[in-house]
Scaffold this motif. Sequence first.
Motif, PDB file in Angstrom:
ATOM      1  N   ARG A 266       0.828  -1.211   0.000  1.00 50.34           N
ATOM      2  CA  ARG A 266       0.000   0.000   0.000  1.00 50.34           C
ATOM      3  C   ARG A 266       0.862   1.260   0.000  1.00 50.34           C
ATOM      4  N   GLU A 267       1.912   1.255   0.797  1.00 48.65           N
ATOM      5  CA  GLU A 267       2.786   2.433   0.859  1.00 48.65           C
ATOM      6  C   GLU A 267       3.508   2.671  -0.460  1.00 48.65           C
ATOM      7  N   PHE A 268       3.775   1.598  -1.204  1.00 40.71           N
ATOM      8  CA  PHE A 268       4.378   1.766  -2.526  1.00 40.71           C
ATOM      9  C   PHE A 268       3.421   2.506  -3.459  1.00 40.71           C
ATOM     10  N   ARG A 269       2.157   2.149  -3.395  1.00 42.16           N
ATOM     11  CA  ARG A 269       1.150   2.872  -4.180  1.00 42.16           C
ATOM     12  C   ARG A 269       1.122   4.350  -3.783  1.00 42.16           C
ATOM     13  N   MET A 270       1.083   4.595  -2.488  1.00 41.31           N
ATOM     14  CA  MET A 270       0.988   5.959  -1.982  1.00 41.31           C
ATOM     15  C   MET A 270       2.173   6.806  -2.453  1.00 41.31           C
ATOM     16  N   GLU A 306      -9.116  21.583   5.777  1.00 43.06           N
ATOM     17  CA  GLU A 306     -10.517  21.453   5.393  1.00 43.06           C
ATOM     18  C   GLU A 306     -10.726  21.412   3.882  1.00 43.06           C
ATOM     19  N   LEU A 307      -9.682  21.776   3.129  1.00 45.80           N
ATOM     20  CA  LEU A 307      -9.780  21.746   1.666  1.00 45.80           C
ATOM     21  C   LEU A 307      -9.323  20.415   1.078  1.00 45.80           C
ATOM     22  N   VAL A 308      -8.724  19.573   1.910  1.00 43.23           N
ATOM     23  CA  VAL A 308      -8.276  18.254   1.461  1.00 43.23           C
ATOM     24  C   VAL A 308      -9.450  17.280   1.576  1.00 43.23           C
ATOM     25  N   THR A 309      -9.983  16.856   0.449  1.00 46.11           N
ATOM     26  CA  THR A 309     -11.173  16.004   0.453  1.00 46.11           C
ATOM     27  C   THR A 309     -10.816  14.529   0.611  1.00 46.11           C
ATOM     28  N   ASN A 310     -11.821  13.735   0.988  1.00 49.29           N
ATOM     29  CA  ASN A 310     -11.627  12.287   1.095  1.00 49.29           C
ATOM     30  C   ASN A 310     -11.272  11.686  -0.256  1.00 49.29           C
ATOM     31  N   GLU A 311     -11.803  12.274  -1.331  1.00 51.56           N
ATOM     32  CA  GLU A 311     -11.517  11.784  -2.675  1.00 51.56           C
ATOM     33  C   GLU A 311     -10.049  11.989  -3.024  1.00 51.56           C
ATOM     34  N   MET A 312      -9.491  13.125  -2.645  1.00 48.60           N
ATOM     35  CA  MET A 312      -8.073  13.391  -2.885  1.00 48.60           C
ATOM     36  C   MET A 312      -7.210  12.360  -2.168  1.00 48.60           C
ATOM     37  N   VAL A 313      -7.516  12.146  -0.912  1.00 50.17           N
ATOM     38  CA  VAL A 313      -6.750  11.191  -0.113  1.00 50.17           C
ATOM     39  C   VAL A 313      -6.902   9.785  -0.680  1.00 50.17           C
ATOM     40  N   GLY A 314      -8.116   9.443  -1.076  1.00 46.14           N
ATOM     41  CA  GLY A 314      -8.387   8.110  -1.586  1.00 46.14           C
ATOM     42  C   GLY A 314      -7.587   7.750  -2.819  1.00 46.14           C
ATOM     43  N   GLN A 315      -7.265   8.737  -3.630  1.00 46.46           N
ATOM     44  CA  GLN A 315      -6.509   8.463  -4.852  1.00 46.46           C
ATOM     45  C   GLN A 315      -5.132   7.871  -4.563  1.00 46.46           C
ATOM     46  N   PHE A 316      -4.556   8.218  -3.427  1.00 44.65           N
ATOM     47  CA  PHE A 316      -3.229   7.711  -3.079  1.00 44.65           C
ATOM     48  C   PHE A 316      -3.243   6.220  -2.757  1.00 44.65           C
ATOM     49  N   PHE A 317      -4.411   5.659  -2.536  1.00 44.54           N
ATOM     50  CA  PHE A 317      -4.521   4.257  -2.153  1.00 44.54           C
ATOM     51  C   PHE A 317      -4.974   3.369  -3.314  1.00 44.54           C
ATOM     52  N   THR A 318      -5.079   3.946  -4.489  1.00 41.86           N
ATOM     53  CA  THR A 318      -5.491   3.198  -5.676  1.00 41.86           C
ATOM     54  C   THR A 318      -4.283   2.844  -6.534  1.00 41.86           C
ATOM     55  N   LYS A 319      -4.470   1.925  -7.460  1.00 37.00           N
ATOM     56  CA  LYS A 319      -3.407   1.589  -8.391  1.00 37.00           C
ATOM     57  C   LYS A 319      -3.094   2.796  -9.269  1.00 37.00           C
ATOM     58  N   VAL A 320      -1.834   2.935  -9.644  1.00 37.57           N
ATOM     59  CA  VAL A 320      -1.410   4.042 -10.496  1.00 37.57           C
ATOM     60  C   VAL A 320      -1.735   3.710 -11.956  1.00 37.57           C
ATOM     61  N   ASP A 321      -2.444   4.606 -12.585  1.00 39.74           N
ATOM     62  CA  ASP A 321      -2.853   4.394 -13.977  1.00 39.74           C
ATOM     63  C   ASP A 321      -1.757   4.902 -14.906  1.00 39.74           C
ATOM     64  N   ASP A 322      -0.725   4.071 -15.092  1.00 40.59           N
ATOM     65  CA  ASP A 322       0.408   4.464 -15.927  1.00 40.59           C
ATOM     66  C   ASP A 322       1.078   3.209 -16.474  1.00 40.59           C
ATOM     67  N   ASP A 323       1.424   3.237 -17.742  1.00 39.46           N
ATOM     68  CA  ASP A 323       2.046   2.070 -18.388  1.00 39.46           C
ATOM     69  C   ASP A 323       3.409   1.735 -17.802  1.00 39.46           C
ATOM     70  N   ASP A 324       4.064   2.703 -17.131  1.00 38.61           N
ATOM     71  CA  ASP A 324       5.398   2.482 -16.571  1.00 38.61           C
ATOM     72  C   ASP A 324       5.364   1.975 -15.135  1.00 38.61           C
TER      73      ASP A 324
END
Length: 344
Positions: A266-270, A306-324
Amino acid sequence: MVCQMLKKLNEYEKDSRVKLVILKGNGKAFSAGGDCVALVKYITAGHWSFGASFYRKQLILDYIIATHDKTLVSLIDGVVMGGGAGLSMNANFRVVTEKAVFAMPESSLGLFPDVGASYFLSRLPGFFGEYLGLTGARLGGAEMVACGLATHFILSKDLPSLEKELDGINSRDPTVVFKVINNFIEEPSIKSTSAFRSMDIINKCFSRKTVEEILSALENEAKNGADSWIVAAIKSMKAASPTSLKIFLRSIRKGRGQGLDQCLIREFRMASHALRKTVNNDFYEGCRAILFDKDKQPKWEVPKLELVTNEMVGQFFTKVDDDDWEDLRLDARSDDANLFLSRL
């Protein structure tokens, strides 16, 4: 250095003559962490995936240390921070001295405590791990033993003698190593100003669900004549990247229910998202302000909690969408770890 250590650990695991492995720093520190300056320069001159490639090797090294077939002993006589914590905290025995200084200050750089921190910090008493990761607070050797980050405390002057005794061990039995180290232990004294002496306040504040609530609870404590550690904690959190703080809080909360391998994956994704600037460029801005220009005035892309949304944070825990890019794989010392070792 990472590649050399991987190669040596691989050799030691296969060598029946090796009974234990000692990890120590070559100088006044154990390790102050990864070279972020070099990393950013290489990425700037090339591609973000260079950083991810280095990070993959580093986490594989941390995992191999944690799962190594031989007993590992970390001798910590000086600074141990960031990547250095990943090397040392995953060893079987973690011996510290009065010169030891531990910290995970990544949030001040626009990153977050990683290298397995969501695993080993989440195992500390109460919510002390949240305190360390969100504030970047420094601990001495005595505090490291008290909270469980270290297993033994000895005096710096006794390290050469301890190492000589360890060198003479002709057994793979960890209890033999334990007994040898025990012959050198001293009773450490925790300072009266240490935050560890205020676990009731630590748990009261850092058990809150959100970073905003944690900070508010600390500020309420400060109204009643705060201890110095509370003032320092508030100051540090307000200076850190708001996005980084929220990412780490979610990370350590997840880490409590996961194994080390899951935490590292998970930390590698982040970290990959941070290097790729998927959400913001806080890591690069933090490095600019602290390590390059040294003005210590980072301009965080999202400047308020307060400007950091749950959606922003959530993106760090998803797979990276990149061919590399692809996920880190650490299934029972197979896949990435064994594939990498086979190439050494």
